[in-house]
Design a protein around this motif. Structure first.
Motif, mmCIF file in Angstrom:
data_model
loop_
_atom_site.group_PDB
_atom_site.id
_atom_site.type_symbol
_atom_site.label_atom_id
_atom_site.label_comp_id
_atom_site.label_asym_id
_atom_site.label_seq_id
_atom_site.Cartn_x
_atom_site.Cartn_y
_atom_site.Cartn_z
ATOM 1 N N GLY A 132 0.788 -1.227 0.000
ATOM 2 C CA GLY A 132 0.000 0.000 0.000
ATOM 3 C C GLY A 132 0.819 1.275 0.000
ATOM 4 O O GLY A 132 0.261 2.363 0.064
ATOM 5 N N GLU A 133 2.154 1.132 -0.068
ATOM 6 C CA GLU A 133 2.990 2.347 -0.018
ATOM 7 C C GLU A 133 4.010 2.329 -1.145
ATOM 8 O O GLU A 133 4.321 1.293 -1.715
ATOM 9 N N ARG A 134 4.586 3.503 -1.349
ATOM 10 C CA ARG A 134 5.710 3.640 -2.263
ATOM 11 C C ARG A 134 6.946 2.976 -1.631
ATOM 12 O O ARG A 134 7.062 2.916 -0.397
ATOM 13 N N VAL A 135 7.883 2.516 -2.466
ATOM 14 C CA VAL A 135 9.160 2.011 -1.946
ATOM 15 C C VAL A 135 10.232 3.045 -2.289
ATOM 16 O O VAL A 135 10.424 3.377 -3.461
ATOM 17 N N GLY A 136 10.931 3.552 -1.276
ATOM 18 C CA GLY A 136 11.996 4.529 -1.495
ATOM 19 C C GLY A 136 11.444 5.868 -1.941
ATOM 20 O O GLY A 136 10.229 6.097 -1.935
ATOM 21 N N ASP A 137 12.363 6.756 -2.346
ATOM 22 C CA ASP A 137 11.870 8.061 -2.806
ATOM 23 C C ASP A 137 12.423 8.425 -4.176
ATOM 24 O O ASP A 137 12.302 9.551 -4.630
ATOM 25 N N CYS A 138 13.036 7.450 -4.846
ATOM 26 C CA CYS A 138 13.484 7.693 -6.217
ATOM 27 C C CYS A 138 13.111 6.479 -7.052
ATOM 28 O O CYS A 138 13.285 5.347 -6.615
ATOM 29 N N GLY A 139 12.590 6.722 -8.249
ATOM 30 C CA GLY A 139 12.110 5.613 -9.081
ATOM 31 C C GLY A 139 10.667 5.315 -8.727
ATOM 32 O O GLY A 139 10.179 5.687 -7.660
ATOM 33 N N TYR A 140 10.002 4.624 -9.638
ATOM 34 C CA TYR A 140 8.547 4.444 -9.503
ATOM 35 C C TYR A 140 8.202 3.102 -8.853
ATOM 36 O O TYR A 140 7.427 2.316 -9.396
ATOM 37 N N PHE A 141 8.804 2.850 -7.695
ATOM 38 C CA PHE A 141 8.619 1.560 -7.026
ATOM 39 C C PHE A 141 7.401 1.581 -6.101
ATOM 40 O O PHE A 141 7.220 2.534 -5.329
ATOM 41 N N ILE A 142 6.617 0.510 -6.158
ATOM 42 C CA ILE A 142 5.432 0.390 -5.297
ATOM 43 C C ILE A 142 5.449 -0.977 -4.609
ATOM 44 O O ILE A 142 5.763 -1.993 -5.248
ATOM 45 N N GLN A 143 5.086 -1.000 -3.343
ATOM 46 C CA GLN A 143 5.020 -2.282 -2.628
ATOM 47 C C GLN A 143 3.947 -3.171 -3.246
ATOM 48 O O GLN A 143 2.848 -2.689 -3.558
ATOM 49 N N PRO A 144 4.246 -4.471 -3.371
ATOM 50 C CA PRO A 144 3.179 -5.384 -3.775
ATOM 51 C C PRO A 144 2.073 -5.351 -2.711
ATOM 52 O O PRO A 144 2.371 -5.411 -1.519
ATOM 53 N N THR A 145 0.847 -5.222 -3.157
ATOM 54 C CA THR A 145 -0.253 -4.851 -2.257
ATOM 55 C C THR A 145 -1.423 -5.816 -2.378
ATOM 56 O O THR A 145 -1.843 -6.148 -3.500
ATOM 57 N N ILE A 146 -1.934 -6.243 -1.222
ATOM 58 C CA ILE A 146 -3.141 -7.093 -1.223
ATOM 59 C C ILE A 146 -4.261 -6.354 -0.500
ATOM 60 O O ILE A 146 -4.076 -5.911 0.640
ATOM 61 N N PHE A 147 -5.403 -6.266 -1.152
ATOM 62 C CA PHE A 147 -6.619 -5.789 -0.492
ATOM 63 C C PHE A 147 -7.561 -6.960 -0.260
ATOM 64 O O PHE A 147 -7.865 -7.717 -1.196
#
Ligand code: ADP
Length: 490
Positions: free
Chosen positions: A366-381
């Motif tokens: 549900g969150e971004r990973v790091g602050d550079c590059g377009y990384f997103i945590q794998p997310t389960i709802f």
């Protein structure tokens, strides 16, 4: 795989950034360029020619000439096939460099581009190479003293517009059948990822494809893409992308009544019954959603889990998901790289926010990973209901929606309750249940106890608003042919 394979973003040389038209590298006639970005670092990789209608016109004229009067159509079909084999061989000999270039431009993990995308590219080209001399019509017993037969002829100049999620693979899916059938090509790669397609054009040139047979014009959709769709010298458009773009293409192609094939989006149901091999199903759900950062048109983004195993199953998935290695796509053990660009990143984050706001339970991520590059945590709802935007819309990112069912009949109705119809999967040990689901789900591909099982020989495409026509296999080839009926009075 070569044992010396040491991928790095540092030593990649970008060799081709211009338009490839009639066997030559040309800047855009406007002189304009646009930047292609490394999604892992947000840095500019290269400036690429920004083709528009003027460049598409040159490319279409070259492709038309190559089709109407060039050596391509009159060449023995077997020699056409041989060129395709040679292109496949050439790609194979440069597989490490091409995989690295793909990873640089797209952000997909090098392990995937090197052992997934590239081998499939080569396989598809070889599959269609073998078809070049096996395209034929039939003899037909019509009434009277007549001899009637059909010829399968190439459709002509094929306009091909592809997305950014599998840049080389989409190029191969489009070029393979078109070239085997004897068509010539005007291709517009996605603006996010033009580099490997341009490199493939150079390799095709080097192995001997005649000038004008393959033309590649990088640029944007509403300019270069729309010009492909409207050009009167182009006979067919094969497009992969969003259904909204396909609607525009349908309107824009009306004046010239082009043949159209579309491979569009999806919101594919992946159904797990309680009697399934749950470890395999969890692994399948994980791969089926997160592969390629969730940027797959067939992503199994609606996971229907039978109520009695729900908690156990979601726990398995959570464990797998939390162990997923997100990071530098050039690290050999990375499983998930960045999303392709800022626009996709923002769209996915906004769906994550909508999921939270709608009351779904964010099990992990549900969150971004790091602050550079377009990384997103794998997310389960979890606790997702059918009407939430995260359950109805194609997110095209690493966001899984878990829905629960207890009644199999209702589940099939719910699975079909979408305007998409690209893919579906079912996990069960009950063969009747598997066949029943396969027959009743409205989707172009159904996987039973597996996911993302692609093959060059197996047709792929959508029901409903997920597409027209099929790619791959014999059906994919036929989409680049016209049938001509010849009747001779005896
Ligand atoms: P995405 O949102 O995934 O980029 P699109 O459908 O917008 O999907 O883009 C897929 C491909 O279609 C890209 O090559 C893009 O440039 C092209 N494209 C976008 N708009 C148009 C258009 N109006 N006409 C033709 N091609 C287009």
């Amino acid at each position: 795989m070569a044992t010396t394979f040491e991928p790095s973003s540092k030593n990649i040389s970008v060799q081709h950034t211009d338009c490839f038209i009639d066997g030559q590298w040309l800047p855009a006639q406007s002189g304009k360029t646009f930047a292609t970005i490394n999604p892992a670092t947000e840095e500019v990789i290269a400036q690429v020619a920004e083709g528009d209608a003027a460049d598409i016109d040159l490319a279409a004229q070259a492709a038309r000439r190559a089709f109407d009067t060039g050596p391509w159509r009159t060449m023995d079909a077997r020699d056409r096939g041989r060129l395709l084999y040679q292109l496949a061989d050439r790609i194979e000999s440069e597989i490490d460099d091409l995989a690295a270039l793909e990873t640089l431009d797209n952000g997909k993990p090098i392990s995937e581009s090197r052992t997934g995308d590239l081998p499939f590219v080569i396989d598809v080209l070889r599959y269609y190479a073998g078809y070049a001399d096996k395209i034929h019509g039939s003899t037909i017993p019509i009434r009277g003293r007549n001899f009637c037969y059909t010829r399968r002829e190439p459709v002509g100049v094929a306009g091909q517009i592809i997305p950014w999620n599998f840049p080389m693979l989409m190029t191969a899916w489009k070029w393979g059948p078109a070239l085997a059938a004897g068509c010539t090509i005007v291709m517009k790669p996605a603006e996010q990822t033009p580099l490997t397609c341009l490199r493939m054009a150079q390799l095709a040139h080097e192995v001997g494809f005649p000038p004008g047979v393959i033309n590649v014009v990088p640029g944007f959709g509403p300019t270069a893409g729309a010009a492909v769709v409207k050009h009167p010298s182009i006979d067919k458009v094969a497009f992969t992308g969003e259904h909204i773009t396909a609607q525009t293409i349908t309107r824009d192609s009306a004046a010239t009544l082009k043949r159209l094939t579309f491979e569009l989006g999806g919101k594919s149901p992946n159904v797990v019954f309680a009697d399934a091999d749950l470890d395999a199903a969890a692994r399948g759900a994980y791969v089926g959603l997160y592969l390629n950062q969730g940027q797959c048109c067939c992503a199994g983004s609606r996971l229907f889990v039978e109520e009695s195993i729900h908690d156990r199953f979601v726990e398995k998935l959570r464990e797998l998901t939390e162990n997923r290695r997100v990071g530098d796509p050039f690290a050999l053990d990375t499983e998930q790289g960045p999303q392709v660009d800022q626009k996709q990143f923002d769209k996915i984050m906004s769906y994550i926010d909508q999921g939270k706001a709608a009351g779904a339970t964010c099990v992990t991520g549900g969150e971004r990973v790091g602050d550079c590059g377009y990384f997103i945590q794998p997310t389960i709802f979890d606790n997702v209901t059918d009407d939430m935007p995260i359950a109805t819309d194609e997110i095209f990112g690493p966001v899984l929606s878990v829905l629960t069912f207890s009644d199999a009949q209702q589940m099939i109705e719910r699975a079909n309750n979408t305007f998409y119809g690209l893919a579906a999967a079912v996990w069960t040990r009950d063969i009747s249940r598997a066949h029943d689901f396969a027959a009743r789900v409205r989707a172009g591909t159904v996987w039973v106890n597996c996911y993302d099982m692609f093959d060059a020989a197996a047709p792929f495409g959508g029901f409903k608003m997920s597409g027209y026509g099929r790619e791959l296999g014999e059906e994919g080839l036929k989409a680049y042919t016209e049938s001509k009926t010849v009747t001779i009075a005896l």
